[in-house]
Design a protein around this motif. Structure first.
Motif, short mmCIF file in Angstrom:
data_model
loop_
_atom_site.label_atom_id
_atom_site.label_comp_id
_atom_site.label_asym_id
_atom_site.label_seq_id
_atom_site.Cartn_x
_atom_site.Cartn_y
_atom_site.Cartn_z
N VAL A 155 0.87 -1.18 0.00
CA VAL A 155 0.00 0.00 0.00
C VAL A 155 0.90 1.23 0.00
CG1 VAL A 155 -1.84 1.23 1.20
CG2 VAL A 155 -1.74 -1.28 1.32
N ASN A 156 0.81 2.02 -1.07
CA ASN A 156 1.56 3.28 -1.16
C ASN A 156 0.65 4.40 -0.69
OD1 ASN A 156 3.18 1.50 -2.56
ND2 ASN A 156 3.60 2.87 -4.25
N LEU A 157 1.10 5.16 0.32
CA LEU A 157 0.30 6.24 0.89
C LEU A 157 1.03 7.57 0.75
CD1 LEU A 157 -0.54 4.55 4.31
CD2 LEU A 157 -2.08 4.79 2.37
N ALA A 158 0.36 8.55 0.17
CA ALA A 158 0.89 9.92 0.12
C ALA A 158 -0.03 10.79 0.97
CB ALA A 158 0.93 10.43 -1.32
N PHE A 159 0.56 11.63 1.81
CA PHE A 159 -0.25 12.44 2.72
C PHE A 159 -0.53 13.82 2.17
CE2 PHE A 159 2.14 9.33 5.22
CZ PHE A 159 1.07 8.54 5.56
N ASN A 160 0.21 14.19 1.14
CA ASN A 160 -0.04 15.41 0.38
C ASN A 160 0.17 15.05 -1.09
OD1 ASN A 160 -0.36 17.39 2.56
ND2 ASN A 160 1.75 16.86 3.03
N GLU A 161 -0.38 15.85 -1.97
CA GLU A 161 -0.20 15.57 -3.39
C GLU A 161 1.28 15.69 -3.75
OE1 GLU A 161 -1.95 16.89 -7.72
OE2 GLU A 161 -2.77 17.76 -5.91
#
Length: 190
Positions: A155-161
Motif C-alpha cells: 500500500v503506497n500512501l501519500a499524505f499530500n499531493e
C-alpha cells in the motif's frame, strides 16, 4: 488566546478479505499529543505485545498493528453498557504519540474466526520518488507491506499531493493511495 488546534482526517481502507487500514492524518503547525482508543466486546481478552494488540474471545481473533513510529501502545481501562444506564468495566487499547506539525497514525487490523485465523506479517517501509529515487519524508509518503499466507499486498500512501509517482517495496504508485496485490494494482485513489 489563539487556538492551537489540529485538523484530523480519517481514511479507512478495506482489502478483501478482512484487512482494514486506518489512516488518521493530523494537520497542524504545533506540538500535539495524539491518542487513539479501540474498544472490544467484553467477552474476550486483549493482550499487548510491543506495537501489536490481540483480541481473542474464543470465537473471533483480531490483531492490530500500530505502525506509527514512536507510538506507545497500552491496555487501558474502559467501560461498556449492554443495557440502558448499566455501566461495566472493560479493557481497551490506547495508542498515543507526540509530534510537531503534520503527522499521521497508521493502524492495520485483520481477523477471522479463531479456527481459520492465520497471522500476517505487517511492516512499514520508506517511500522514494520514482524518478529521482530520493527518499521521501514520512510526513509526505509511506508504504505498508502486508504478507498473508497466500498473497502479498503493498500500500503506497501519500499524505499530500506529490509532483511525481513514488515507490514503496518496488511498486510505483501515484495519487494518495495505491494498493497492489503482488505486482497487480488493485486500487488507486487520487
Amino acid at each position: 488566546m489563539k487556538s492551537k488546534g489540529a485538523f484530523t482526517e480519517r481514511k479507512i481502507l478495506y482489502i478483501k478479505s478482512d484487512i482494514y487500514i486506518i489512516i488518521d492524518a493530523f494537520k497542524t503547525k504545533f506540538f500535539h499529543t495524539y491518542q487513539q482508543y479501540f474498544h472490544f466486546a467484553p467477552t474476550g481478552k486483549v493482550n499487548i505485545c510491543g506495537n501489536k494488540a490481540e483480541f481473542d474471545d474464543g470465537t473471533v481473533k483480531t490483531v492490530m498493528h500500530f505502525l506509527t513510529p514512536n507510538a506507545k501502545v497500552i491496555k487501558d481501562k474502559s467501560i461498556y453498557s449492554s443495557n440502558y444506564n448499566a455501566v461495566c468495566d472493560n479493557d481497551c487499547v490506547k495508542s498515543s504519540f507526540s509530534a510537531v506539525g503534520d503527522n499521521c497514525a497508521i493502524t492495520v487490523i485483520y481477523g477471522n474466526n479463531r479456527e481459520a485465523f492465520e497471522p500476517f506479517d505487517v511492516s512499514l517501509v520508506k517511500a522514494k520518488a520514482a524518478r529521482s529515487e530520493k527518499i521521501l519524508s514520512c510526513k509526505k509518503a509511506m508504504g505498508i507491506v502486508i504478507k498473508t499466507q497466500e498473497k502479498d499486498y503493498t500500500v503506497n500512501l501519500a499524505f499530500n499531493e506529490l509532483k511525481e509517482p513514488f515507490e514503496c517495496n518496488g511498486k510505483i504508485g501515484s495519487g494518495f493511495i495505491t494498493v497492489f496485490c503482488g505486482d497487480k494494482m488493485i486500487f488507486n485513489k487520487w
